[in-house]
Scaffold this motif. Structure first.
Motif, mmCIF file in Angstrom:
data_model
loop_
_atom_site.group_PDB
_atom_site.id
_atom_site.type_symbol
_atom_site.label_atom_id
_atom_site.label_comp_id
_atom_site.label_asym_id
_atom_site.label_seq_id
_atom_site.Cartn_x
_atom_site.Cartn_y
_atom_site.Cartn_z
ATOM 1 N N TYR A 1 -10.194 -1.962 -1.990
ATOM 2 C CA TYR A 1 -9.993 -0.797 -1.475
ATOM 3 C C TYR A 1 -10.782 -0.538 -0.405
ATOM 4 C CZ TYR A 1 -8.311 4.091 -1.760
ATOM 5 O OH TYR A 1 -7.798 5.448 -1.228
ATOM 6 N N ALA B 1 -4.187 -3.524 -4.771
ATOM 7 C CA ALA B 1 -5.284 -2.817 -3.770
ATOM 8 C C ALA B 1 -4.613 -3.185 -2.394
ATOM 9 C CB ALA B 1 -6.652 -3.633 -4.081
ATOM 10 N N THR C 1 -1.927 -1.055 -0.999
ATOM 11 C CA THR C 1 -2.415 0.307 -0.679
ATOM 12 C C THR C 1 -3.245 0.084 0.677
ATOM 13 O OG1 THR C 1 -2.808 0.902 -2.996
ATOM 14 C CG2 THR C 1 -4.000 2.060 -1.268
#
Length: 449
Positions: free
Chosen positions: A142, A198, A201
């Motif tokens: 992230y 992750a 995103t």
């Protein structure tokens, strides 16, 4: 250029104006929350409770760093909107390129910081051993892609500052759908677990950032962006920080304090961590109407403060507070009754469900207290008093909450008092905000005489 319709809140029906202004904010924030919620649902249903705990419990760490940047983007938006409204094109260009250049530098710093502080922060949170590895994987991926999130937020702040609230919302809708598709592909199709969530995103955030930059760089308007003009103007940067730092500091401090709250929750095991994380995802949606009304109330107050109309501000307080309380109570009553079914959307693990139901039901009964502190804080910010809400909220949500948790965990080992740490802070904040609001004589600052 698509622009929002300007709403003059100094006259006309107050309820109608507040609702019309709050609805677009609500829709945009709802799509923003959709990112994290879909991640949690897919991980909980197709990977497992430990991975669900990893994805949901790390929000506090992410919000600590991101909160600082949100304050910076808010400050940038204010300064850019001022130059845009004053038709000072040269200063507008300097402000936009200063904001974007600083965003890039901050993104690199946050990426490096996030990568290296992940393990010690997870240890500080007393993360369960079964959750430690997936949480580390998720957070590090992230943070390696945090530039995408930051550039989306900044380009959207720039567009909103010049009156365009449509395209940032379109970007959110597109990337939310993309995020869902990539979640399903990476987690279910490629069996990538939390790493897949992750990556989904991060990719979605970079796509939204690309769309924002594409619009700005292709624009022929006075807010168009050119790579050749990327530099930092020190004077403008100081103005941005002067406006944005208090808000960013408040958000970061409160988020960081929640890391310690998370540590108390984590001490009850991975199932408690997962249940608390699910509660957090649900609570974010429950709070959206209240937060949107509070933001609308700030704008309403600002316009009427400029018009020197304290009586209309008082009417606005009553209307917005009543509207917020009614909506929040109705939503929370439904949330209390539907808690088992809501939790089941995320997981079928009975142990996680047990904790999730406890957290939802213990907290939702007190959510209406947030209406009082948020509305009064919104009014104070609208008249230009940003310092008092910041101090009161940091005391209530950070210091007082930590004192409560430290004390209560030495008196009992039950999960119930720990789960009430958020309401305790809300109640204290509402009381202090009301006392300050009554004693501040805010009307004198905007009185026509």
């Amino acid at each position: 250029m698509a622009r929002t319709k300007n709403i003059d809140m100094t006259q006309g029906p107050i309820l109608k104006e507040l609702v019309l202004f709050a609805l677009p904010l609500l829709l945009g924030n709802a799509f923003q929350q959709l990112y994290n919620t879909v991640d949690s649902v897919i991980v909980g249903q197709f990977v497992g409770s430990a991975s669900l705990a990893a994805v949901t419990s790390t929000a506090m760490i992410i919000n600590t760093l991101v909160g600082l940047f949100v304050g910076f983007s808010t400050g940038s938006s204010v300064i850019i909107s001022q130059f845009f409204g004053a038709k000072k094109d040269d200063m507008l260009q300097k402000a936009i390129h200063t904001a974007l250049t600083t965003t890039f530098i901050m993104g690199i710093i946050f990426m490096i910081m996030g990568y290296f502080i992940t393990p010690p922060l997870l240890v500080l949170m007393r993360t369960d051993a079964n959750v430690m590895n997936p949480a580390t994987v998720y957070l590090r991926i992230y943070f390696m892609g945090i530039l995408g999130l930051m550039f989306y937020n900044m380009t959207s702040a720039i567009l909103r500052a010049v009156g365009d609230s449509v395209r940032p919302l379109i970007f959110l809708i597109i990337t939310s759908i993309l995020n869902i598709i990539l979640d399903l592909l990476f987690v279910i199709g490629f069996k990538m677990g939390v790493a897949g969530v992750a990556y989904a995103t991060v990719i979605s955030q970079f796509v939204s950032a690309f769309m924002g930059m594409f619009v700005l760089m292709r624009s022929k308007e006075n807010y168009g962006v050119s790579l050749q003009k990327m530099h930092i103007d020190p004077k403008i940067l100081r103005k941005i920080f002067a406006v944005g730092l208090p808000a960013g500091f408040q958000m970061a401090i409160i988020s960081f304090s929640n890391v310690f709250v998370q540590s108390y929750i984590n001490s009850f095991g991975a199932n408690s961590t997962a249940g608390w994380g699910v509660y957090g995802r649900i609570d974010a949606f429950v709070m959206l109407p209240l937060q949107s009304i509070a933001l609308a109330n700030t704008t309403f107050t600002g316009q009427n403060a400029g018009a020197r109309n304290p009586d209309r501000i008082k009417q606005g307080i009553r209307v917005s507070l009543l509207l917020a309380v009614i909506i929040t109570v109705v939503i929370c009553a439904l949330e209390y009754a539907a808690a088992p079914y809501i939790i089941r959307l995320f997981t079928s693990d009975e142990a996680v469900m047990k904790f999730g139901i406890i957290f939802i039901r213990c907290n939702c009964m007190f959510d209406f207290f947030c209406c009082f502190n948020q509305m009064h804080a919104g009014v104070l910010r609208g008249i230009g008093d940003a310092a008092a809400p910041m101090v009161i909220m940091i005391f209530s949500f950070v210091l007082f909450r930590q004192i409560y948790l430290y004390t209560i965990t030495r008196l009992t080992s039950s999960i119930y008092p720990v789960s009430l740490s958020f309401p305790v802070g809300w109640i204290m904040c509402s009381l202090l905000m009301l006392i300050y609001f009554r004693l501040s004589h805010w009307e004198r600052r905007i009185s026509p005489n």
